[in-house]
Design a protein around this motif. Structure first.
Motif: not given
Length: 406
Positions: A95-116
């Protein structure tokens, strides 16, 4: 720090409520506006964690770009980021890396369904169109394609992260992983990584290459000087600084062979060998090769954090003062129980991030399996995890059951 964590928790729940309202209203009117609004709301939640890391613990991140094209393009295009997964603070520093490059609001990933169903982070994932997996390849093979299509439709750059190792690195998992590779006759000899899981990577890359040829893969390698720092969530909360280094290299998606699953598997194994060599270089020289950039702490996340402290802190203080001076024993008891519940939730959220609580992949070495489910899972892994057979995984995905997707 306890009161600060409480304020962050409450403010993030309020942002979740705003995300829900946005989801139930704007999404049906204009999906692009919905995504932009949700990106700002997601930024509010994640930026508070970034602010704590940078301004409370004084942690830093140093960038090393593999070439000029990587420096020019990272954060300006949709990116499929292949990251190592070695530390329990990986998410914070990503997230720190994304914040430096202006993509923190656009961070996405794969996750388990249970996380919902997990408040704050899980709900934010759901509203942010993260790709959720059911651990059933018949479902996931369809869901991944639709999920990638949704993310590629975003107007602003997104950063889709995948940890192909599938779980966080530990010595025990490493030994089991390398033994598995040797048993399958694979010519891989990693020192700092687990054997990457091919299936999800192969499917995703093939889909992106066919439908979004301008998308790029980024090799991301995060490292710390482990001889000088103890890298842990608890140290970050205590305010102990951690100094991360990240190596980034852009790979045009056209360069990844996808004519067969075996070609893609060989490419991924080779990529992780390069990642392994990069870690060797870092541990020897205390830096990565490439163009170096040291970023100062981000100011906007700090402003967001302090704004929430003022707004929610004063509001909460007023509410608590009113409750505890009301003289109503029942009201005081209910308020106290709610406060205790919040702190217990924070405790378990932190505890779940510790390395001892990572996936059990590779931790059952030498133990007998006495149930059919374990045996079925083991047989499936042996047959398909590493492409060690002549079957074409993608063509057989409608016949398979459980998967181990990275």
């Amino acid at each position: 720090m306890g009161f600060s964590a409480f304020i962050i928790f409450i403010s993030s729940l309020c942002v979740n409520l705003l995300q829900l309202i946005n989801y139930l209203t704007i999404r049906f009117i204009n999906i692009d506006i919905y995504r932009q609004i949700n990106g700002y709301l997601q930024y509010i939640i994640y930026s508070q964690v970034v602010a704590v890391a940078e301004w409370w613990s004084h942690s830093t991140i140093t960038f090393y770009f593999g070439d000029q094209q990587t420096l020019d393009q990272f954060g300006r295009e949709h990116a499929f980021v292949v990251a190592n997964h070695r530390y329990e603070v990986d998410a914070v520093f990503l997230w720190m890396i994304a914040a430096k490059t202006g993509t923190l609001g656009g961070c996405k990933a794969f996750g388990k369904r249970e996380l919902r169903f997990v408040p704050i982070i899980g709900w934010s994932f759901m509203f942010g169109e993260y790709i959720f997996l059911a651990r059933n390849w018949q479902r996931d093979s369809l869901n991944i394609g639709h999920g990638l299509d949704r993310l590629m439709a975003h107007q602003r750059p997104i950063m889709l992260m995948i940890a192909a190792e599938g779980t966080r690195f530990t010595e025990q998992k490493y030994r089991t992983s390398m033994k598995f590779a040797a048993d399958k006759g694979l010519d891989v000899h990693y020192r700092h990584h687990l054997l990457p899981r091919v299936k999800g990577f192969a499917y995703s890359v093939k889909h992106l290459k066919q439908n979004y040829p301008n998308c790029a893969i980024y090799n991301l390698q995060l490292a710390f000087d482990e001889t000088r720092e103890v890298i842990s969530i608890s140290n970050l909360i205590k305010g102990i600084p951690m100094n991360g280094s990240v190596y980034l290299k852009r790979i045009p998606i056209a360069d990844v062979p996808t004519d067969s699953d075996q070609q893609t598997a060989d490419y991924l194994y080779k990529l992780y060998q390069e990642k392994d060599d990069a870690m060797d270089y870092y541990f020897q020289h205390k830096q990565f090769p490439g163009q170096k950039q040291l970023h100062k702490p981000s100011l906007i996340p700090l402003i967001v954090l302090w704004t929430n402290f003022v707004v929610f802190g004063l509001s909460l203080a007023y509410i608590l003062f009113t409750v505890f001076t009301s003289g109503s024993v029942g009201t005081i008891i209910i308020a106290s129980l709610l406060i205790i519940t919040v702190f217990v939730g924070i405790y378990f959220a932190i505890r779940s991030a510790r390395i001892a609580k990572a996936s059990t992949y590779g931790t059952i070495e030498g133990k007998p399996h006495n149930n059919k489910k374990s045996d079925l899972k083991k047989n499936y892994l042996s047959k398909h995890l590493v492409n060690g057979n002549n079957d074409n995984i993608l063509n057989n995905n409608h016949k398979e059951g459980k998967n181990q997707l990275g």
